[in-house]
Motif scaffolding. Sequence first.
Motif, PDB file in Angstrom:
ATOM      1  N   GLU A  67       0.872  -1.273   0.036  1.00  0.00           N
ATOM      2  CA  GLU A  67       0.150   0.011  -0.087  1.00  0.00           C
ATOM      3  C   GLU A  67       0.780   1.094  -0.154  1.00  0.00           C
ATOM      4  OE1 GLU A  67      -3.465   2.454   1.372  1.00  0.00           O
ATOM      5  OE2 GLU A  67      -1.839   2.019   2.891  1.00  0.00           O
ATOM      6  N   PHE A  68       0.641   2.115  -0.835  1.00  0.00           N
ATOM      7  CA  PHE A  68       1.491   3.488  -1.112  1.00  0.00           C
ATOM      8  C   PHE A  68       0.944   4.401  -0.622  1.00  0.00           C
ATOM      9  CE2 PHE A  68       2.605   0.431  -4.650  1.00  0.00           C
ATOM     10  CZ  PHE A  68       3.997   0.371  -4.281  1.00  0.00           C
TER      11      PHE A  68
ATOM     12  N   SER B 216       2.738   0.503   3.783  1.00  0.00           N
ATOM     13  CA  SER B 216       2.613  -0.749   4.416  1.00  0.00           C
ATOM     14  C   SER B 216       2.520  -1.808   3.571  1.00  0.00           C
ATOM     15  CB  SER B 216       1.538  -0.776   5.580  1.00  0.00           C
ATOM     16  OG  SER B 216       0.382  -0.810   4.867  1.00  0.00           O
TER      17      SER B 216
ATOM     18  N   TYR C  24       0.766  -5.223   3.611  1.00  0.00           N
ATOM     19  CA  TYR C  24       0.308  -6.233   4.546  1.00  0.00           C
ATOM     20  C   TYR C  24      -0.601  -7.610   3.984  1.00  0.00           C
ATOM     21  CZ  TYR C  24      -3.972  -3.617   2.628  1.00  0.00           C
ATOM     22  OH  TYR C  24      -4.756  -3.235   1.815  1.00  0.00           O
TER      23      TYR C  24
ATOM     24  N   ASP D 277      -0.285   4.939  -8.120  1.00  0.00           N
ATOM     25  CA  ASP D 277      -0.739   3.876  -7.422  1.00  0.00           C
ATOM     26  C   ASP D 277      -1.033   3.971  -6.158  1.00  0.00           C
ATOM     27  OD1 ASP D 277      -1.734   1.196  -8.118  1.00  0.00           O
ATOM     28  OD2 ASP D 277       0.270   0.204  -8.193  1.00  0.00           O
ATOM     29  N   THR D 278      -1.022   5.433  -5.660  1.00  0.00           N
ATOM     30  CA  THR D 278      -1.372   5.683  -4.328  1.00  0.00           C
ATOM     31  C   THR D 278      -2.668   5.515  -3.639  1.00  0.00           C
ATOM     32  OG1 THR D 278       0.954   6.684  -4.209  1.00  0.00           O
ATOM     33  CG2 THR D 278      -0.800   7.286  -2.479  1.00  0.00           C
ATOM     34  N   THR D 279      -3.054   4.886  -2.793  1.00  0.00           N
ATOM     35  CA  THR D 279      -4.488   4.724  -2.254  1.00  0.00           C
ATOM     36  C   THR D 279      -4.944   5.869  -2.006  1.00  0.00           C
ATOM     37  OG1 THR D 279      -3.782   2.409  -1.135  1.00  0.00           O
ATOM     38  CG2 THR D 279      -5.909   3.495  -0.662  1.00  0.00           C
TER      39      THR D 279
ATOM     40  N   ARG E 281      -9.996  -7.622   2.485  1.00  0.00           N
ATOM     41  CA  ARG E 281      -9.387  -7.431   3.907  1.00  0.00           C
ATOM     42  C   ARG E 281     -10.802  -6.677   4.686  1.00  0.00           C
ATOM     43  NH1 ARG E 281      -6.458  -3.276   5.923  1.00  0.00           N
ATOM     44  NH2 ARG E 281      -5.243  -3.957   7.735  1.00  0.00           N
TER      45      ARG E 281
ATOM     46  N   GLU F 192      -2.513   3.050   8.987  1.00  0.00           N
ATOM     47  CA  GLU F 192      -1.479   2.423   9.071  1.00  0.00           C
ATOM     48  C   GLU F 192      -0.443   3.021   9.755  1.00  0.00           C
ATOM     49  OE1 GLU F 192      -0.636  -0.697   8.421  1.00  0.00           O
ATOM     50  OE2 GLU F 192      -2.334  -1.276   7.230  1.00  0.00           O
TER      51      GLU F 192
END
Lengths: 262, 244
Positions: A39-40, A76, A78, B30-32, B80, B120
């Motif tokens: 995850e970025f 992270s 995960y 590609d970043t959430t 998830r 996170e």
Amino acid sequence: MRALRTAASGMAAQQLNVEVISNNIANMNTVGFKRQRAEFQDLLYQNVERMGAQSSSQGTVVPTGIQIGAGVKAGSVYRITEQGSPTQTGGRYDVAIDGRGYFQVLLPSGETAFTRAGNFALNGEGQLVTDDGYAVQPNISIPQDAVDVSISKSGQVQVITAGTTEPSIVGQLELASFFNEAGLEAIGDNLLMETAASGAANVGTPGDVGFGQLLHGYTEASNVDAVAEISALIIAQRAYEMNSKVITTADQMLSVSAQVKS
Amino acid sequence: MENAAYVGLSRQMTLRRELDIVANNIANADTTGFKVEQLLLGAEIGERARNAFVRPGVSFVLDNGIGRDYGQGALEQTGRNLDFAIEGEGTFFKLNDGAGEAYTRDGAFTLDPEGRLTTEGGAAVQGDGGDIILDRALGEPSVAADGTISQNGNPVGRLSIVRFDALAALEKGGDGLYRNASNATAIEATDAQVRQGMLEGSNVNPILEITNLIEIQRAYESVTRMIENTNDLSRRAVERLGRA
């Protein structure tokens, strides 16, 4: 030029992404393996012109400001603890967990590790061990004259010894659950360790609230989805290429400037 | 005389800044929950270096802000149960990271050892009544579209989703966080929907960004050529006048 470093951070992030994806694909057939996902997050921003700053002596203010980001970083990596599909093996000591929970394994160092891989075997003393020979906790010993072994959904281990017809109970398998499963640390060999982030293990009987049931004669397949991983790989490669394009552009612009005659 | 060079320089500087922003967009493709940005340019009427001649004023290029597109990014299924995505433009999860309130679109949450729902990075996710604390004994949390979290069928809290009357007041703080830079008021967004088991991708359009990249490079080259020509012009003038 900032753009060079920004694009380099993008390439580094995509490289990490490819490493995570390749590990998932490599472990596609690993018993009990849980796929991972990178995850970025964006890096810090530099305020070139702060929003709300005064833009004149008349009290007008900059409405939006200019913030320039410095690229990307891995937030992270995960584990996704989705259930893997149970695969029938017929193995005498194979057990899959259907639902939450981990088997407990005693490491040679005396520490307890946790695993979803239930492809167990017996050691020379008749003790139930993992395929590395580490004892499953609590200790379960199968008598030498056992003809048949059965493990119930709730983890009760029963054997029928030679010459008898009545099964006798030789042990009870237990499961450990964690509040934050993503916080467990993988140490290889399908084993996970408890950390401060995962919280303490909560041990219980299979089938109780919050714990999965056991399936005897099955192992849990990995939850890696090959198609999803391959498309993630394609996306990662294209993103990498685009970042390299930024580096080329920045480089060419610098070279154009450097060639201006004095 | 030097006006052309200075106008060219002002364009070169903004082009470099545009490149930095495009580079950041591409790096975060590609970043959430990332929201794409763009430099806003304006013309600044400068004073003429020499005002004896009657000619139009000179306009310099000035970057006077960035525009952020808060449009919805694509939702990606992760499977998830602590991943959340918001459907609804310009709305955010409310967080408390110790330094005050922060906001995010990145719903990859986790639980700390006490059972508190955090990002996170460790910032506590805020619900209707402050931090959201889940009880391990109650089993898997499930989240409804309005943000209500329930465990074992009983509601245990509700994710706070907010929006702002003025989105321009938000400042990016890195790590996917936004901060309220001026005192815009956060209001409850009742129309936004929460999706469990999904994350929102960035809203970067790769094709558009690559096109921007090409445009920036070509514009930079042509401005540089213009500065070169201006240079040539003044050099030749000096040479000829010197000969006379």
